[in-house]
Enzyme design. Sequence first.
Site, PDB file in Angstrom:
ATOM      1  N   PRO A  98      70.817  85.105  75.493  1.00  0.00           N
ATOM      2  CA  PRO A  98      71.713  85.284  74.345  1.00  0.00           C
ATOM      3  C   PRO A  98      72.675  86.435  74.627  1.00  0.00           C
ATOM      4  O   PRO A  98      72.304  87.411  75.284  1.00  0.00           O
ATOM      5  CB  PRO A  98      70.771  85.636  73.186  1.00  0.00           C
ATOM      6  CG  PRO A  98      69.396  85.372  73.675  1.00  0.00           C
ATOM      7  CD  PRO A  98      69.428  85.465  75.156  1.00  0.00           C
ATOM      8  N   LYS A  99      73.897  86.293  74.161  1.00  0.00           N
ATOM      9  CA  LYS A  99      74.852  87.399  74.266  1.00  0.00           C
ATOM     10  C   LYS A  99      74.698  88.247  73.003  1.00  0.00           C
ATOM     11  O   LYS A  99      75.260  87.929  71.948  1.00  0.00           O
ATOM     12  CB  LYS A  99      76.277  86.875  74.408  1.00  0.00           C
ATOM     13  CG  LYS A  99      77.306  87.970  74.680  1.00  0.00           C
ATOM     14  CD  LYS A  99      78.679  87.368  74.934  1.00  0.00           C
ATOM     15  CE  LYS A  99      79.692  88.457  75.214  1.00  0.00           C
ATOM     16  NZ  LYS A  99      79.897  89.350  74.042  1.00  0.00           N
ATOM     17  N   VAL A 100      73.921  89.281  73.110  1.00  0.00           N
ATOM     18  CA  VAL A 100      73.569  90.099  71.951  1.00  0.00           C
ATOM     19  C   VAL A 100      74.806  90.829  71.440  1.00  0.00           C
ATOM     20  O   VAL A 100      75.576  91.402  72.226  1.00  0.00           O
ATOM     21  CB  VAL A 100      72.456  91.097  72.321  1.00  0.00           C
ATOM     22  CG1 VAL A 100      72.057  91.936  71.109  1.00  0.00           C
ATOM     23  CG2 VAL A 100      71.243  90.357  72.875  1.00  0.00           C
ATOM     24  N   ASP A 117      76.719  86.502  69.753  1.00  0.00           N
ATOM     25  CA  ASP A 117      78.012  85.815  69.639  1.00  0.00           C
ATOM     26  C   ASP A 117      78.250  84.813  70.757  1.00  0.00           C
ATOM     27  O   ASP A 117      79.374  84.383  70.986  1.00  0.00           O
ATOM     28  CB  ASP A 117      79.165  86.822  69.562  1.00  0.00           C
ATOM     29  CG  ASP A 117      79.239  87.730  70.772  1.00  0.00           C
ATOM     30  OD1 ASP A 117      78.312  87.703  71.608  1.00  0.00           O
ATOM     31  OD2 ASP A 117      80.221  88.485  70.882  1.00  0.00           O
ATOM     32  N   GLY A 118      77.173  84.417  71.430  1.00  0.00           N
ATOM     33  CA  GLY A 118      77.290  83.423  72.468  1.00  0.00           C
ATOM     34  C   GLY A 118      76.115  83.523  73.420  1.00  0.00           C
ATOM     35  O   GLY A 118      75.059  84.067  73.080  1.00  0.00           O
TER      36      GLY A 118
END
Length: 555
Positions: free
Chosen positions: A122-124, A276-277
Amino acid sequence: MQRLIALWLCFTPILGLAECPNWPNDRGIAETHRLQRQLAEWDDAYHRRGVSLVDDEIYDQARLRLQVWQDCFEPHRTRTDPLITAGGESAHPIAQTGLSKLADKAAVAAWIAPRSDLWIQPKVDGVAVTLLYRDGKLVQAISRGNGRRGMDWTAKARTIPSVPSQLPTTADIVLQGELYWRLPEHVQAAAGSAGARSDVAGAMARQALDADTAGHIGLFVWDWPNGPADMQARLDGLVAMGFQQSAALTLPINTFEQAVHWRHRWFNQPLPFASDGVVLRQGQRPDAGRWQAEPPSWAAAWKYPLRTALATVRSVEFSIGRSGRITPVLQLEPVQLDDRRIARVSLGSLQRWEAEDVRPGDQITIALAGLTIPRFERVAWRAQQRAKVEAPDPGDYHPQSCWQPGPGCDQQFLARLTWLSGKQGLDLPNLGAGTWKRLVEAGELNDLLGWLELDAQRLQRVPGIGLRKAEGLVASFQLARERSFDAWLRAIGLPPSRSVTLGQDWHVLASRSNDQWLTEPGIGPGRAQQLRDFFADPNVRSLQQKLNAEKVAGF
């Protein structure tokens, strides 16, 4: 940054950001400098004061737009570093690289295809930090800054429970990761980022952290730059050091379809933080001593669908409804938001347009309400040249205006006709706004009931109406004569009065006094006066006379 922008430009035509505006060069330069100042203000607030003045998605789009405009109007001008105020006094032991952003599935598939040993995380959505441990002891914490140098966060980091002060090792360890605001069971698709990045950035910008705030900050380690060469060995090492969450959310993938799966899952299923991605990584990467503060070739981000978009206002138009309500509508340079192409958005009321003062050329932010309806959020920044916009005079439009077509009245009159034939009125087949517009433009309607006089022969003289269509319309006109008294009252514009006992006679209703209307449940003084005004209006009385002549029941 240049690589990031170049990649965006390759894969973002649907955003409507990669075209040169049709401006004279002097205006293009002025608008470019205006945007540059706006971005500088946002950059300074975020990097120096820890305050996010704009949503991250809007910032990214604005940064891309600046690059496009600079290439259009000042191609030889030296670019301003967006991280000019982000640096600090502390040098990173290993540069923080940042990430290129892959804009769509095609870009992701192209990135994955030639690579192997791939992993996904996950893009934290937080703030990046470098943690330096010597003999297992935390000796320095540094903000991302410009990737080369950042602010010294060591004192604050030592108060954050999720940042260990001592690791179970005697090695020298460099970790790179994200400080995030804890959001238990957070579903990104439903809640968005919920201001999480701003919360943690603001906390780290303070002079000191109190225990409660520090307890709300988590740590996700997304890389161990001086760790083992093999990714699985690095993950095993992170688990041994106590970073189980980071290892558990770094997963191997072999195909594009697997990347799609995890991106969809993490977007729609609970995580303990905003994201967010996703981040795609190769397990094998260059020696950390070769890393630079720019997006690398061995890692990239694939962000979630946009929740907010930056849009250019083409024009401001005003829609006038059947009751005379004026609704400003912004016509936009089309943008893609989620899977929808957005070209217009309503401002809801004339009062809001006046308060927001939106003009052509302004840049606005829009979102999807309920994932379907575009919603105006705010003006991101205003055009340098403020175009004049003439709004209709609200004094000219009200429930008793525009019963006939004419200058300034076509919109309201057409809205009355559309309401009349719609489901809330007579519910007539074959009659929508397009057909009514043809009849009005052909001069066949002089009032709300002029269509009752039309036959198939006259209808066929109207452009776009052939024999079959004309016969269908005549059938609808005949059906209208058979509708109930209540349906006809609603169709011609009776003020809303759902609980009112209408009866079956026009003259009885028209003779009611204010006091008699007030005895009806749900009718107050305002609605009673509206009903009195409706029945007393000469235009409405003329309609009643026509319906009486057509032998419509109740009139």
